[in-house]
Design a protein around this motif. Structure first.
Motif, short mmCIF file in Angstrom:
data_model
loop_
_atom_site.label_atom_id
_atom_site.label_comp_id
_atom_site.label_asym_id
_atom_site.label_seq_id
_atom_site.Cartn_x
_atom_site.Cartn_y
_atom_site.Cartn_z
N VAL A 61 0.85 -1.18 -0.04
CA VAL A 61 0.11 -0.08 0.00
C VAL A 61 0.78 1.25 -0.05
O VAL A 61 1.86 1.45 0.91
CB VAL A 61 -1.07 0.06 1.20
N LEU A 64 1.80 7.24 0.89
CA LEU A 64 0.74 8.36 1.12
C LEU A 64 -0.65 8.10 1.45
O LEU A 64 -1.18 8.70 2.19
CB LEU A 64 0.80 9.00 -0.36
N ILE A 65 -1.17 6.86 0.76
CA ILE A 65 -2.46 6.56 1.30
C ILE A 65 -2.63 6.02 2.69
O ILE A 65 -3.39 6.61 3.50
CB ILE A 65 -2.76 5.05 0.49
N LEU A 68 -2.67 9.49 4.58
CA LEU A 68 -3.89 10.07 4.56
C LEU A 68 -5.04 9.33 5.12
O LEU A 68 -6.03 10.04 5.77
CB LEU A 68 -4.49 10.14 2.77
N PHE A 69 -5.02 8.10 5.47
CA PHE A 69 -5.84 7.21 6.20
C PHE A 69 -5.91 7.83 7.68
O PHE A 69 -6.78 8.12 8.34
CB PHE A 69 -5.69 5.70 6.16
N TYR A 93 4.80 1.69 7.78
CA TYR A 93 5.21 1.32 6.46
C TYR A 93 6.70 1.17 6.34
O TYR A 93 6.78 -0.23 5.90
CB TYR A 93 5.14 2.76 5.69
#
Length: 213
Positions: A61, A64-65, A68-69, A93
């Protein structure tokens, strides 16, 4: 007055936040990565599936995702700043990649090390902590070093959520001064100040490890 002189307070403020986020994420990702590496290698299928699922999810994933989550979704439930959201996302991450480095290091340690430790009365946890993991970390130093450097560079993700980091401040300087090129060259120089010493330090550790083998 140069651009750096005029906006030095912003650059140094962002530099401080970048260092803080990087240090927090480095420690957190190393701890989490080690835990999930051990879970992946667990003989219990449920724990192994949990470890593999975690690693595969966060490796595949985009950062950035994830950021933002936490900033847009989790922050609605648990109040957090952009700095906190970005640092948590960066830690999760990076931990997935560190888990793979540590797992590879553990698998590189001869099985006889664990068997000998167990035969001498150590529990599995004691053998892993005192015998296997120290050797695994030494083996994994080059790949861990790469991940730590990537972590510092990836900390620029905080700029997307108002994390007050170096890139965020660079964006402000670029917008206010209309001198985009110079602003980002200064930002790049600050990142080099962080990553180059870290790179040389990891090379030094690797060389010392090779000497002691």
């Amino acid at each position: 007055m140069t651009l750096f002189d005029k906006y030095s307070s912003l650059f140094f403020s962002g530099f401080g936040y970048t260092i803080m986020a990087s240090l927090i994420a480095l420690i957190a990702s190393l701890v989490l990565g080690t835990v999930f590496a051990l879970l992946q290698l667990s003989k219990k299928k449920g724990w192994a599936m949990l470890g593999n699922g975690y690693v595969q999810f966060f490796r595949n994933v985009p950062l950035l995702i994830i950021t933002l989550f936490f900033y847009l979704a989790v922050a609605k439930v648990i109040k957090m700043t952009g700095f906190a959201a970005g640092t948590i996302a960066l830690s999760l991450y990076t931990s997935a990649f560190i888990a793979e480095c540590v797992r590879a290091g553990i698998l590189s340690v001869d099985n006889g090390q664990m068997e000998g430790a167990l035969a001498n009365g150590l529990s599995y946890g004691q053998a892993m902590r005192k015998i296997v993991l120290p050797q695994a970390f030494r083996i994994a130093i080059p790949s861990l070093g790469n991940q730590f450097i990537n972590l510092v560079k990836n900390s620029s993700i905080l700029a997307f959520v108002g994390g007050l980091d170096l890139m965020y401040q660079g964006n402000i300087v670029a917008a206010n001064s209309f001198d985009t090129f110079t602003a980002y060259m200064i930002v790049g120089a600050f990142y080099l100040v962080l990553t180059l010493p870290l790179s040389y330090f990891m090379q030094y550790l690797e060389a010392r490890t090779q000497e002691n083998r």
